[in-house]
Design an enzyme around this catalytic site. Structure first.
Site, PDB file in Angstrom:
ATOM      1  N   GLY A 120      31.031 -65.007  45.671  1.00  0.00           N
ATOM      2  CA  GLY A 120      30.545 -63.642  45.755  1.00  0.00           C
ATOM      3  C   GLY A 120      29.448 -63.404  44.729  1.00  0.00           C
TER       4      GLY A 120
ATOM      5  CG  HIS B  29      37.117 -62.282  45.721  1.00  0.00           C
ATOM      6  ND1 HIS B  29      36.437 -63.286  46.375  1.00  0.00           N
ATOM      7  CD2 HIS B  29      36.332 -61.892  44.702  1.00  0.00           C
ATOM      8  CE1 HIS B  29      35.291 -63.521  45.750  1.00  0.00           C
ATOM      9  NE2 HIS B  29      35.199 -62.683  44.741  1.00  0.00           N
TER      10      HIS B  29
ATOM     11  CG  LEU C  62      29.011 -60.436  58.784  1.00  0.00           C
ATOM     12  CD1 LEU C  62      27.801 -59.644  58.302  1.00  0.00           C
ATOM     13  CD2 LEU C  62      28.576 -61.604  59.654  1.00  0.00           C
TER      14      LEU C  62
ATOM     15  CD  GLN D 137      38.777 -71.754  50.001  1.00  0.00           C
ATOM     16  OE1 GLN D 137      37.850 -71.593  49.214  1.00  0.00           O
ATOM     17  NE2 GLN D 137      39.601 -72.777  49.916  1.00  0.00           N
ATOM     18  CB  THR D 138      35.623 -65.033  54.233  1.00  0.00           C
ATOM     19  OG1 THR D 138      36.919 -64.427  54.219  1.00  0.00           O
ATOM     20  CG2 THR D 138      35.347 -65.646  55.601  1.00  0.00           C
TER      21      THR D 138
ATOM     22  CD  GLU E 159      29.184 -69.335  55.943  1.00  0.00           C
ATOM     23  OE1 GLU E 159      30.155 -69.544  55.195  1.00  0.00           O
ATOM     24  OE2 GLU E 159      28.453 -68.323  55.864  1.00  0.00           O
TER      25      GLU E 159
ATOM     26  CB  CYS F  50      41.541 -86.685  38.175  1.00  0.00           C
ATOM     27  SG  CYS F  50      40.872 -88.181  38.793  1.00  0.00           S
TER      28      CYS F  50
HETATM   29  N1  LIG Z   1      41.849 -71.483  46.932  1.00  0.00           N
HETATM   30  C1  LIG Z   1      41.183 -71.755  45.887  1.00  0.00           C
HETATM   31  O1  LIG Z   1      41.435 -72.699  45.176  1.00  0.00           O
HETATM   32  C2  LIG Z   1      40.076 -70.891  45.542  1.00  0.00           C
HETATM   33  C3  LIG Z   1      39.364 -71.178  44.404  1.00  0.00           C
HETATM   34  C4  LIG Z   1      38.328 -70.400  44.127  1.00  0.00           C
HETATM   35  C5  LIG Z   1      38.009 -69.371  44.954  1.00  0.00           C
HETATM   36  N2  LIG Z   1      38.751 -69.066  46.049  1.00  0.00           N
HETATM   37  C6  LIG Z   1      38.435 -67.934  46.890  1.00  0.00           C
HETATM   38  O2  LIG Z   1      37.923 -68.347  48.156  1.00  0.00           O
HETATM   39  C7  LIG Z   1      36.912 -67.454  48.578  1.00  0.00           C
HETATM   40  C8  LIG Z   1      35.639 -68.179  48.904  1.00  0.00           C
HETATM   41  O3  LIG Z   1      35.017 -68.630  47.712  1.00  0.00           O
HETATM   42  P1  LIG Z   1      33.537 -69.138  47.737  1.00  0.00           P
HETATM   43  O4  LIG Z   1      33.190 -69.530  46.357  1.00  0.00           O
HETATM   44  O5  LIG Z   1      33.377 -70.129  48.811  1.00  0.00           O
HETATM   45  O6  LIG Z   1      32.772 -67.796  48.077  1.00  0.00           O
HETATM   46  P2  LIG Z   1      31.295 -67.613  48.660  1.00  0.00           P
HETATM   47  O7  LIG Z   1      31.003 -66.157  48.541  1.00  0.00           O
HETATM   48  O8  LIG Z   1      30.380 -68.583  48.032  1.00  0.00           O
HETATM   49  O9  LIG Z   1      31.455 -68.007  50.182  1.00  0.00           O
HETATM   50  C9  LIG Z   1      32.016 -67.173  51.155  1.00  0.00           C
HETATM   51  C10 LIG Z   1      31.404 -67.553  52.467  1.00  0.00           C
HETATM   52  O10 LIG Z   1      32.020 -66.828  53.520  1.00  0.00           O
HETATM   53  C11 LIG Z   1      31.016 -66.453  54.443  1.00  0.00           C
HETATM   54  N3  LIG Z   1      31.526 -65.292  55.176  1.00  0.00           N
HETATM   55  C12 LIG Z   1      31.688 -64.033  54.717  1.00  0.00           C
HETATM   56  N4  LIG Z   1      32.203 -63.252  55.657  1.00  0.00           N
HETATM   57  C13 LIG Z   1      32.382 -64.023  56.742  1.00  0.00           C
HETATM   58  C14 LIG Z   1      32.896 -63.760  58.032  1.00  0.00           C
HETATM   59  N5  LIG Z   1      33.341 -62.545  58.374  1.00  0.00           N
HETATM   60  N6  LIG Z   1      32.942 -64.784  58.892  1.00  0.00           N
HETATM   61  C15 LIG Z   1      32.484 -66.017  58.558  1.00  0.00           C
HETATM   62  N7  LIG Z   1      31.995 -66.301  57.355  1.00  0.00           N
HETATM   63  C16 LIG Z   1      31.952 -65.319  56.444  1.00  0.00           C
HETATM   64  C17 LIG Z   1      29.821 -66.165  53.585  1.00  0.00           C
HETATM   65  O11 LIG Z   1      28.621 -66.242  54.311  1.00  0.00           O
HETATM   66  C18 LIG Z   1      29.923 -67.245  52.530  1.00  0.00           C
HETATM   67  O12 LIG Z   1      29.208 -68.395  52.851  1.00  0.00           O
HETATM   68  C19 LIG Z   1      36.771 -66.458  47.453  1.00  0.00           C
HETATM   69  O13 LIG Z   1      37.509 -65.296  47.722  1.00  0.00           O
HETATM   70  C20 LIG Z   1      37.320 -67.163  46.297  1.00  0.00           C
HETATM   71  O14 LIG Z   1      37.773 -66.288  45.303  1.00  0.00           O
HETATM   72  C21 LIG Z   1      39.755 -69.836  46.369  1.00  0.00           C
END
Ligand SMILES: NC(=O)c1ccc[n+]([C@@H]2O[C@H](COP(=O)([O-])OP(=O)(O)OC[C@H]3O[C@@H](n4cnc5c(N)ncnc54)[C@H](O)[C@@H]3O)[C@@H](O)[C@H]2O)c1
Ligand SMILES: NC(=O)c1ccc[n+]([C@@H]2O[C@H](COP(=O)([O-])OP(=O)(O)OC[C@H]3O[C@@H](n4cnc5c(N)ncnc54)[C@H](O)[C@@H]3O)[C@@H](O)[C@H]2O)c1
Lengths: 555, 555
Positions: B52, B266, B273, B262-263, B195, B409
């Site tokens: 974000g 948050h 979107l 993983q959009t 995406e 790792c």
């Molecule tokens: N599980 C984990 O270990 C972990 C670790 C860190 C972050 N996260 C969480 O995962 C999420 C993703 O992190 P990130 O760094 O990839 O974020 P990011 O903002 O870089 O990527 C999110 C992506 O989702 C796309 N997107 C948004 N809305 C969409 C929709 N409706 N349909 C399709 N695509 C859509 C965006 O274009 C973007 O490319 C965050 O909420 C982050 O906090 C998870």
């Protein structure tokens, strides 16, 4: 979980015999015990030190395990304490803190009384208040000077510097609030303090913080009338409920010269007697139906704040004394609850801008003479501050020590390190009988974010930014304080503040000298930094004059 | 406040020439710059690294001042960084951290997106995410192994250890999410990733994280059908909106073998979107009417979660991947949003109980050979872990380095310190061309409280207790990490987590060896401690076996 044990009486050892392995661990041990000294703590059998349910340890088992851990701790080990429970001992190094403490911290979305109480009941947490869970509460003296400075400043602003013949209306004679009556008379004013618990009044009478207890409101007003005529400053306690007495005073057209309050409004379940209830009812319902207590207390606080607003409208200086009572009333529909200010923006912030705040120290020897010698040293090192000298004289004369002898002086950046190093020198030379511990309240210049109190109405709008106290705790840890703590809640309750504490030992060694030089400079330094960053001219000037290194400000 | 500067291209220096005064300050300097490398960061011109609006510095002036401060910092000084802005330089000592960071922290009652955005807009704060504002993001590799371990574990639980011929449905190919496709194929599964931004898909194709981009859903499903038959693992990206594609898949009766997402759910303003919007509309409205964007995004997330719940009801393994999407849907009235679990209680917690988590290191030389040598050293020191050896081989083969070469790792208590000290020895002997920095994600065993993610459904109910990450940060500071950070928000957004980061430099000195021994033991040690305190048997066993000193547990 054993929370209450009436068989235990805790007092810190005096003298120079160690039961821990060095003064660096003996000091937190004695200060923990001192927090629970019956002359210091409000309800020591429950481990409650002050401020509602502010505890020194989670339960008696945790207390015993902390004591055992401190006694065996080496000078390159660090004990971790999580909400009053010892959870780990790790190897660190000699210049690292011996104890690191985190109390009552909750992820923000869950940071409310309901969730806290659930965890507290399950034995997973305790309320650390400020100096209760971080072992540097020194009894009511701790708050006396702060209150004294506030009242004096109020007199300067509104009554041309003299409170003679004036009287202050307040409520609450608990751990902190009990200081109000003494601070008022020291500042030259009389005081009427409403307190619902006879035992709290008696405690204040016994320790010389209250002069008289009136039989009823008529007698109290007669005494105050008399003081007004003679110019004598007398403090009067009255048993009653503030939410009842304040409206009654309004009805009678009585006009105090200032109005404030220190009931434990920050804690609706445990801190505020609902209108129309007896103390006995209150105490039993707190256990059986805490929700009902909180609801009734909040309603009563709304009544209380409405009365304060009436006094405010009459032009009488009225201020919130840091117990969050305006917020509770506001949440209860009193939309103008914040019409009167908090005491910090009203009177204290200019001091914070120079890193001035509740600096304090205690004599581990237990010998009052050690404190008197440090008093003398303060006068020597800060020769030109008449106000400070007056304070020291009055404190010596009128403040009874509680537990280990201690002193508090509001001093700031550039003075704290000089005093600390001088005390260490006095320990080294044998002038003092044992080491000194130096700490401060969490209510200080750089150590707290609390939008309804210490950081209310910051000029850049950064009231709620809590990066600052976290940096303060990290820096004190990096600088070599002896113990460091991070708390949530404190005086304004769950959700409303984050703050950090720091204590450092003067054991007379050269190592301590180096640590004191760093910690007692850096700690108030973060306060000046925080206020300079917010744009306060006094802080920016102070940073420049004192030579702080603030990128973008002093370079 | 200059937040966007398209003229700047930042890359960390390689090689062994210092522009700071020592490796202890050169390291944070290079890692800050590395976070903004165009091959690493998502929007480097805006200082946005990932997740974000997760920033490395508050604005470009702050960035320049941090760089200047690090270049002049002495080895007994510590720089304080408040939400991406350098605010002070204080004297500490050689064993103290060189940088202390606090990002995005707000007093709980104000810890929400509305208040944060107000402060952010005023230039008083920035969003630090986890490793963005604490300078140890290493590109998508950082998340690959975590995701890989999660998928593998999911396969073990539900598909008898083999994901051959299976496919995973997910969305989001951003900074973190982009790792999903590669992790899936490494784990032997195919993957369909929705995406909405073509540029994100292209970036993943270019760096080898995605195998093919399908023209439309029909083509995507045909490829997956083919993979199912042949057992080949292919990752397929599809441009589209997850809130549209998931319901469409349900309508068509398509059955993936696992579902996650993983959009950037948050962050409702910047991360998701809304249904029916174009990316261009979204981007312009984010500036002109952020409130409307958030409302529309939340509605769409509710649709998205409802579709996930449908898959879950069909018995398909479905899990939240730590983006708080269930909470948003829940707040939008999807009362059963939490019916499917988060990935931590589902698959990760047993690892956390042994202090196992996303340990990582980077070669300051910039030379991939240095990482390959450390890979070899890991195999040598942990000879029996086939799974780990496989990972190292696959990582070497399939992961393109981004910015400074780095490796991750998942290892735990008792291994981290051995590896760190061995790397330091390799620096000392000249086997490596320059020092190594070692860090970890904030998503780790002892460093985070996040009730919707890392600490979801703790067995004692202590999910929201955040004393733990605060103690972790204080202890890492006391142990001598090179930089330490405390953040709020991170992957699950404002109000929902508190966490701490730590990085330490192996500069080949004996001093570093002592620090590594302490920090890389204590840091995972706090994770084992936290889980042992919560009553997990695996953690209690681990604490006993490894000889942790936990009062009341191991004594
Ligand atoms: N599980 C984990 O270990 C972990 C670790 C860190 C972050 N996260 C969480 O995962 C999420 C993703 O992190 P990130 O760094 O990839 O974020 P990011 O903002 O870089 O990527 C999110 C992506 O989702 C796309 N997107 C948004 N809305 C969409 C929709 N409706 N349909 C399709 N695509 C859509 C965006 O274009 C973007 O490319 C965050 O909420 C982050 O906090 C998870
Ligand atoms: N301003 C400051 O510097 C400062 C510092 C610390 C604490 N505080 C706040 O001040 C408040 C008081 O602190 P404390 O340590 O004295 O708390 P405490 O709980 O020890 O004392 C509160 C007292 O108020 C009395 N009381 C409760 N309801 C009453 C009512 N309706 N009418 C009359 N008396 C009533 C109680 O009997 C008790 O004696 C707290 O909210 C605390 O957080 C302020």
């Amino acid at each position: 979980m054993r929370r209450i044990d009436k068989t235990r009486t805790i007092r810190a050892a005096h003298g120079s015999t160690l039961s821990a392995k060095s003064w660096l661990t003996e000091a937190p041990l004695r200060m923990l015990m001192n927090n629970l000294d019956p002359d210091v703590a409000e309800r020591p059998e429950e481990l409650v030190v002050y401020g509602g349910i502010g505890r020194a340890a989670r339960d008696w088992d945790s207390y015993d395990r902390i004591v055992a851990a401190l006694r065996r701790l080496e000078d390159d080990q660090t004990l971790l304490v999580q909400s009053g429970k010892p959870v780990g001992v790790f190897r660190t190094h000699r210049d690292a803190p011996r104890v690191l403490i985190a109390n009552s911290n909750l992820v923000p979305h869950w940071a409310n009384w309901e969730h806290f109480s659930e965890l507290d009941k399950k034995g997973l947490m305790m309320y650390g208040q400020m100096t209760a869970g971080s072992w540097i509460y020194i009894g009511s003296q701790g708050i006396v000077q702060g209150t004294y400075e506030t009242f004096v400043e109020m007199g300067r602003r509104h009554y041309e510097g003299s409170l003679k013949g004036r009287w202050i209306l307040t409520a609450g004679l608990g751990g902190m609030g009990g200081a109000q009556t003494l601070a008022a008379t020291m500042a030259g004013a009389s005081c009427l303090a409403i307190e619902c618990r006879q035992s709290s009044i008696d405690f204040r009478l016994r320790t010389g913080y209250v002069d008289v207890c009136a039989k009823d409101l008529d007698e109290a007003l007669a005494i105050l009338e008399d003081c007004k005529r003679t110019g004598k400053a007398l403090s009067v306690a009255l048993r009653g409920n503030a939410a009842e007495v304040l409206p009654e005073l309004l009805k009678r057209g009585v006009k105090p010269d200032a109005v404030t309050d220190q009931t434990s409004a920050h804690d609706p379940v445990n801190g505020y007697l609902p209108l129309g209830w007896t103390v006995e009812e209150w105490e039993s319902k707190r256990a059986s139906d805490p929700k009902a207590v909180a609801e009734a207390a909040k309603d009563s606080m709304a009544v209380h704040v409405k009365a304060m607003l009436e006094f405010h409208k009459q032009g009488i200086p009225t201020f919130d004394y840091g117990n969050n009572i305006r917020q509770v009333a506001f949440d209860r529909g009193v939309t103008d609850a914040f019409a009167f200010p908090g005491f910090v923006p009203a009177y204290i912030r200019p001091l914070f801008c120079r890193g001035v705040g509740p600096f304090r120290w205690a004599a581990l020897s237990g010998d009052p003479e050690d404190i008197y010698k440090t008093d003398q040293k303060v006068k020597e090192l800060i020769p030109d501050d008449k106000h400070l000298h007056n304070w020291l004289d009055m404190a010596r004369e009128r403040i009874h020590f509680q537990g280990l002898p201690a002193r508090i002086c509001w001093v700031g950046l550039g003075d704290r390190d000089r005093l600390g190093r001088a005390f260490n020198q006095m320990v080294a030379s044998g002038e003092l009988k044992a080491p000194i511990v130096i700490g401060r309240d969490h209510l200080d210049s750089g150590s707290v974010s609390s939008p309804n109190r210490e950081t209310e109405a910051m000029q850049d709008g950064s009231d709620a930014v809590s990066d600052w106290p976290l940096l303060n705790a990290l820096l004190n840890t990096a600088s070599g304080a002896t113990w460091v703590s991070l708390h949530h809640g404190g005086g304004v309750g769950m959700g409303f503040s984050q703050h950090s504490g720091m204590v450092i030992v003067c054991d007379g060694t050269a190592e301590a000298d180096a640590r004191l030089a760093r910690v007692l400079w850096n700690d108030p330094g973060t306060g000046v930094m925080r206020h300079a960053d917010a744009g306060y001219d006094i802080a920016i000037d102070c940073a420049r004059t004192r030579g702080l290194d603030l990128p973008g400000i002093t370079d």
